[in-house]
Design a protein around this motif. Structure first.
Motif, PDB file in Angstrom:
ATOM      1  N   ASP A 196       0.800  -1.223   0.000  1.00 16.48           N
ATOM      2  CA  ASP A 196       0.000   0.000   0.000  1.00 16.48           C
ATOM      3  C   ASP A 196       0.834   1.275   0.000  1.00 16.48           C
ATOM      4  OD1 ASP A 196       1.049  -0.261   2.510  1.00 16.48           O
ATOM      5  OD2 ASP A 196      -0.827   0.039   3.599  1.00 16.48           O
ATOM      6  N   LYS A 197       2.154   1.134  -0.188  1.00 16.62           N
ATOM      7  CA  LYS A 197       3.032   2.296  -0.222  1.00 16.62           C
ATOM      8  C   LYS A 197       3.811   2.291  -1.532  1.00 16.62           C
ATOM      9  CE  LYS A 197       3.492   2.021   4.818  1.00 16.62           C
ATOM     10  NZ  LYS A 197       2.555   0.871   4.918  1.00 16.62           N
ATOM     11  N   TYR A 239       6.533   9.944  -3.104  1.00 12.02           N
ATOM     12  CA  TYR A 239       6.137   8.836  -2.224  1.00 12.02           C
ATOM     13  C   TYR A 239       4.694   8.980  -1.779  1.00 12.02           C
ATOM     14  CZ  TYR A 239       6.114   5.694   1.822  1.00 12.02           C
ATOM     15  OH  TYR A 239       5.803   4.710   2.721  1.00 12.02           O
ATOM     16  N   GLN A 240       3.978   7.858  -1.808  1.00 12.53           N
ATOM     17  CA  GLN A 240       2.597   7.826  -1.343  1.00 12.53           C
ATOM     18  C   GLN A 240       2.464   6.761  -0.260  1.00 12.53           C
ATOM     19  OE1 GLN A 240      -0.160   7.425  -4.653  1.00 12.53           O
ATOM     20  NE2 GLN A 240       1.310   8.433  -6.032  1.00 12.53           N
ATOM     21  N   GLY A 241       2.045   7.181   0.931  1.00 14.68           N
ATOM     22  CA  GLY A 241       1.883   6.234   2.026  1.00 14.68           C
ATOM     23  C   GLY A 241       2.432   6.785   3.316  1.00 14.68           C
ATOM     24  N   ASP A 242       2.237   6.037   4.387  1.00 17.79           N
ATOM     25  CA  ASP A 242       2.776   6.443   5.681  1.00 17.79           C
ATOM     26  C   ASP A 242       4.299   6.371   5.656  1.00 17.79           C
ATOM     27  OD1 ASP A 242       0.183   6.706   6.613  1.00 17.79           O
ATOM     28  OD2 ASP A 242       0.114   4.657   7.429  1.00 17.79           O
ATOM     29  N   GLU A 243       4.930   7.218   6.453  1.00 20.13           N
ATOM     30  CA  GLU A 243       6.393   7.226   6.524  1.00 20.13           C
ATOM     31  C   GLU A 243       6.910   5.831   6.861  1.00 20.13           C
ATOM     32  OE1 GLU A 243       9.237   9.328   9.622  1.00 20.13           O
ATOM     33  OE2 GLU A 243       8.406  10.809   8.215  1.00 20.13           O
ATOM     34  N   ARG A 246       7.425  -0.650  -4.449  1.00 19.67           N
ATOM     35  CA  ARG A 246       6.122  -0.908  -3.832  1.00 19.67           C
ATOM     36  C   ARG A 246       6.394  -1.603  -2.505  1.00 19.67           C
ATOM     37  NH1 ARG A 246       2.783  -4.091  -8.211  1.00 19.67           N
ATOM     38  NH2 ARG A 246       4.883  -4.772  -8.809  1.00 19.67           N
TER      39      ARG A 246
END
Length: 394
Positions: free
Chosen positions: A283-284, A337-341, A368
């Motif tokens: 999910d990142k 970047y897409q997603g939590d750190e 990914r």
């Protein structure tokens, strides 16, 4: 240019052959790659030559890989010998300049009929210079690598550029662990109706999908690493639209290109179910310039002596850090970047390998990710290529 007196040199008393020098040099250069000089049997350091209709057939083998080709030549039907590859190659490259090479078999036997099997030396004429090499009889040469009688053989063609790309893009991840010998090569098989190439050493998994349709054919072969590299070397510099003809049975694979047939003994084993390690739904997502990432990782590793590199992904920034025997270092670069750190660590050597495989041209590559302990999926500018990179302990 001084004339080469072919009529005088090309005598009929002994089995002889007249060959184009440039063609012979190219042929010997390629076949000599299989004759390392460290083979367990002296004959394996030799190239076999035997007359055939219209020319000479050449063969070299190391028992696991065999290469065969032919050259047009004016040749005596009795001509058959095995010459030392290293000495012959040096002679062809360093010997007196000439447009042709004349080979004449010499024997201690007075009986010409026996010359074919007992010739112990071969004279090689290059212009006005004559050299003599020790020779071995072709009867000592190993049996050829062939499909087993009655074996089911799958035949198909692959564009040379596609085959080279598939081998070059996966071979680095092939295992060298002899206890898991079935991983010591490239797994070629059909996946969803197309040809797929896979390698893994347990730390990384490289996949190259192709556009080669396999239809209903079941293809499954583990090509040994050395054999795959030899096939790639045959194509390197010649890759284009011309197809490579491929034959695969349960024990042997044959690749035919540039009028050379390479036969390989396949690894006898079952490749593991590699798809189990491919993350299902990470999910990142991160997109980053592969060339810049490679340079920054290389610089950190070289300066710190680190074996592990940490990547910390944030909204628009990737922070790269490493600690090693020479100290520590940190650097950063732009990252979409897409997603939590997320911070994740990778073996430095495997990370650099994956970057180079995904983005050999330095363009954008993609990560990914799921979490710090799950495999990362890597892709880049090479169509159909996917890498799975196992994280390391920080």
């Amino acid at each position: 240019m001084q004339s080469e007196n072919i009529v005088k040199l090309f005598t009929a008393e002994n089995p002889s052959a007249l060959i184009d020098r440039a063609d012979l040099t190219e042929c010997v250069t390629l076949l000599a790659k299989l004759c390392s000089g460290k083979q367990p049997m002296p004959i394996l350091n030799h190239i076999r030559m035997a007359s055939e209709s219209g020319g000479i057939a050449f063969t070299a083998t190391n028992l696991d890989i065999q290469a065969e080709t032919s050259l047009v030549a004016d040749v005596d039907a009795r001509f058959s010998t095995a010459l030392p590859a290293a000495a012959l190659l040096k002679l062809m490259k360093k010997g007196t300049p000439s447009s042709t090479a004349i080979l004449e078999l010499l024997s201690d036997e007075a009986d010409e009929d026996a010359a074919r099997s007992v010739a112990s030396k071969c004279a090689i004429q290059l212009a006005g210079t004559r050299f003599v090499l020790d020779a071995l009889p072709t009867d000592d040469f190993p049996d050829p690598i062939r499909h087993m009688e009655g074996a089911k053989v799958q035949r198909f063609s692959v564009a040379s550029a596609v085959l080279w790309n598939a081998i070059d893009g996966t071979i680095d991840a092939a295992s060298t662990d002899q206890t898991r010998y079935y991983l010591n090569g490239v797994y070629i098989h059909n996946h969803n109706g197309y040809l797929r190439f896979v390698t893994t050493d347990g730390h990384r998994l490289y996949i190259q999908d192709t556009n080669v349709k396999t239809g209903k054919f079941e293809i499954s072969a583990i090509v040994p690493t050395e054999g795959a590299k030899f096939v790639a070397s045959l194509i390197d510099g010649y890759a284009g639209a011309n197809p490579v003809k491929v034959e695969i049975s349960s024990t042997v694979a044959v690749f035919v290109f540039r009028d050379i047939a390479v036969s390989l003994k396949l690894i006898d084993g079952t490749y593991p179910d590699y798809q189990r390690v491919i993350p299902a739904e990470p999910d990142k997502f991160a997109t980053i310039a592969g060339g810049e990432l490679s340079e920054r990782v290389a610089s950190l590793v070289e300066c710190t002596g680190a074996s592990t590199v940490k990547l910390k992904f944030a909204a628009e920034q990737l922070t790269i850090s490493a600690n090693g025997t020479s100290g520590g270092g940190t650097t950063g670069m732009d990252c979409d970047y897409q997603g939590d750190e997320l911070e994740i660590a990778f073996d430095a050597r495997y990370l650099r390998s994956a970057i180079e495989a995904a983005s050999p041209d330095g363009r954008n590559m993609r990560f990914r990710l799921a979490d710090a302990v799950s495999p990362a999926t890597v892709s880049g500018s090479i169509g159909g290529w996917t890498g799975i990179l196992m994280p390391s302990r920080a």
